[in-house]
Design a protein around this motif. Structure first.
Motif, PDB file in Angstrom:
ATOM      1  N   LYS B 143      22.423   4.941  -4.075  1.00  0.00           N
ATOM      2  CA  LYS B 143      22.086   4.479  -5.778  1.00  0.00           C
ATOM      3  C   LYS B 143      20.927   4.906  -6.455  1.00  0.00           C
ATOM      4  O   LYS B 143      21.058   5.293  -7.766  1.00  0.00           O
ATOM      5  N   ILE B 147      13.551   3.232  -2.624  1.00  0.00           N
ATOM      6  CA  ILE B 147      14.411   2.005  -2.023  1.00  0.00           C
ATOM      7  C   ILE B 147      13.001   1.161  -1.340  1.00  0.00           C
ATOM      8  O   ILE B 147      12.118   1.779  -1.016  1.00  0.00           O
ATOM      9  N   ARG B 178      14.244   7.423  -0.310  1.00  0.00           N
ATOM     10  CA  ARG B 178      15.280   6.724   0.553  1.00  0.00           C
ATOM     11  C   ARG B 178      15.438   7.918   1.664  1.00  0.00           C
ATOM     12  O   ARG B 178      15.653   7.481   2.875  1.00  0.00           O
ATOM     13  N   GLU B 182      15.500   6.566   5.881  1.00  0.00           N
ATOM     14  CA  GLU B 182      16.975   6.061   6.276  1.00  0.00           C
ATOM     15  C   GLU B 182      17.170   6.289   7.711  1.00  0.00           C
ATOM     16  O   GLU B 182      17.646   5.225   8.298  1.00  0.00           O
ATOM     17  N   ILE B 185      15.161   3.336   9.332  1.00  0.00           N
ATOM     18  CA  ILE B 185      16.004   1.999   8.960  1.00  0.00           C
ATOM     19  C   ILE B 185      17.004   2.051  10.393  1.00  0.00           C
ATOM     20  O   ILE B 185      17.376   0.882  10.942  1.00  0.00           O
ATOM     21  N   HIS B 192      16.004  -2.368   4.957  1.00  0.00           N
ATOM     22  CA  HIS B 192      16.351  -2.214   3.833  1.00  0.00           C
ATOM     23  C   HIS B 192      16.320  -3.355   3.034  1.00  0.00           C
ATOM     24  O   HIS B 192      17.042  -4.384   3.422  1.00  0.00           O
ATOM     25  N   ILE B 193      15.592  -3.718   1.899  1.00  0.00           N
ATOM     26  CA  ILE B 193      15.739  -5.060   1.244  1.00  0.00           C
ATOM     27  C   ILE B 193      16.372  -4.809  -0.166  1.00  0.00           C
ATOM     28  O   ILE B 193      16.136  -3.706  -0.919  1.00  0.00           O
ATOM     29  N   LEU B 194      17.455  -5.730  -0.277  1.00  0.00           N
ATOM     30  CA  LEU B 194      17.911  -5.295  -1.675  1.00  0.00           C
ATOM     31  C   LEU B 194      17.543  -6.396  -2.615  1.00  0.00           C
ATOM     32  O   LEU B 194      17.072  -7.700  -2.214  1.00  0.00           O
TER      33      LEU B 194
END
Lengths: 212, 195
Positions: B143, B147, B178, B182, B185, B192-194
């Motif tokens: 998105k 990130i 990102r 990736e 992660i 990954h923190i939203l």
């Protein structure tokens, strides 16, 4: 479950899948049989009698695994005759038709459906009834499995799963995965990149190794 | 009972759920092959005996033949399923495997993994224009380009596109491209923190 690992699935119906681990373990299950003629030098190989030269007398009872029964089955010359395991016999079929949900298929099976389908390979006069019972059992148990797998969210499912056959367990897991993914999406976490489940498992193992 | 050893291998692999790779059982495999050789030799002896008139031995020969086929099936399934698991590791871990996993592989499996890695890399270079396309990237649709990530363990220095390096220390938080992180992660180094 790991996202990139897709094991070879079990075969359907009368066919076994050659490379499927599930099918190999399923065909390791034993079924009762009887020697129709004297079998020379076979006693030792089947775990009866001590000497390598002993033969199995005619009419003696045997316990043979399914793969062997399939390999030795010959419709023309009956050397070994195969009987039904008790769970597929008339008495148990009545139990299944009364209420299939109460039976602990894991204890009785654990490959009730797969093994039952394989039994149809032997020309048994009761074959149609066996097939019908297996199908009806699945139908009457399926509703409950689907219901619980779709609604038990964040709960301890071990009690629900304990009585399920291997095929039913796979269905249950698929339902649970769908439920979890959907909940994830609802919370807006679907786009989050997560550590691979394989990596997570190895991580856990490493910690336990350190403790030990 | 013949075939027990080979089934034992399969059983152990089956118990390791979720694509986990248990240690390679070279000794168990050798014993199963040894058993097959013995079965074959005894069958050869009995075949020549049956040819000279002892037809009652035919059933015994057939029995041993079944055992041979069964052992063959178990061993092939064992090796094949391990390869499926090793192939999955390439996608989950990236091209360099941790030592703990490499210890669980036989020399042939390591060789196979390297070749698989090479063919995959060749393929990925051949698609998607001049630079190729990394298929292991963006498993989930991205998105944003950058990130927010938190470091779960000390990793050391990490260089990003513009040439600057960041120090990935435990519990430190960063805002990174990102595509760069990736893989880390997935390997469990970063989280990954939203927002």
């Amino acid at each position: 479950m790991s996202e990139a690992y897709f094991p070879v699935g079990p075969g359907l119906g009368l066919e076994e899948n050659f490379l499927s681990l599930d099918d190999i373990l399923m065909s390791q299950e034993k079924l009762p049989g009887r020697a129709e003629s004297t079998l020379p030098r076979l006693a030792f190989a089947l775990g009866q009698g001590a000497g390598t030269g002993d033969s199995i007398p005619e009419g003696s009872k045997l316990e043979i695994p399914l793969w062997l029964a399939k390999g030795l089955h010959d419709s023309k010359r009956r050397i070994i005759s195969v009987e039904l395991p008790k769970i597929y016999k008339e008495a148990w079929r009545t139990v299944f038709s009364a209420d299939a949900n109460v039976v602990d298929l894991h204890k009785m099976g654990p490959y009730y459906y797969g093994f039952g389908s394989q039994l149809l390979n032997f020309d048994n006069p009761e074959n149609p009834e066996i097939a019908q019972t297996i199908l009806q059992t699945f139908i009457s148990r399926f509703r409950r499995i689907m219901d619980s797998s779709q609604n038990a969210y964040n709960e301890d499912t071990s009690a629900l799963v304990a009585r399920l056959d291997e095929l039913e367990r796979a269905l249950f897991q698929a339902g649970q995965k769908g439920l979890n993914d959907f909940q994830c999406w609802e919370k807006g976490q679907a786009s989050q990149i997560t550590a691979s489940s394989l990596v997570q498992n190895y991580g856990k193992r490493k910690f336990t190794d350190m403790d030990g | 009972m013949a075939g027990e050893r080979a089934v034992g291998l399969v059983r152990e692999l089956h118990r390791a759920a979720g694509g986990h790779l248990p240690p390679f059982r070279a000794e168990g495999l050798r014993q199963a092959l040894e058993e097959m050789r013995a079965l074959y030799e005894r069958n050869q002896a009995d075949v020549s005996e049956a040819k000279s008139g002892r037809t009652d031995l035919i059933f015994l020969i057939r029995f041993r033949h079944c055992c041979l086929l069964r052992n063959q099936r178990c061993i092939l399934a064992y090796l094949y399923d391990r390869l499926l698991r090793i192939r999955a590791l390439r996608w989950e871990y990236g091209s360099v495997l941790p030592n703990t996993i490499q210890f669980h592989m036989s020399a042939e499996e390591v060789e196979w993994f390297n070749r698989y890695k090479k063919s995959l890399a060749t393929y990925m270079r051949s698609v998607g224009g001049e630079e190729g396309l990394d298929l292991t990237q963006d498993i989930k649709p991205p998105k944003t380009l950058y990130i927010e990530v938190r470091c779960l363990r000390d990793y050391g220095e990490f260089e990003i596109d513009d040439g600057t390096t960041v120090l990935l220390k435990k519990n430190s938080q960063h805002f990174l491209p990102r595509w760069k992180c990736e893989q880390l992660i997935r390997q469990g180094v970063l989280e990954h923190i939203l927002s």
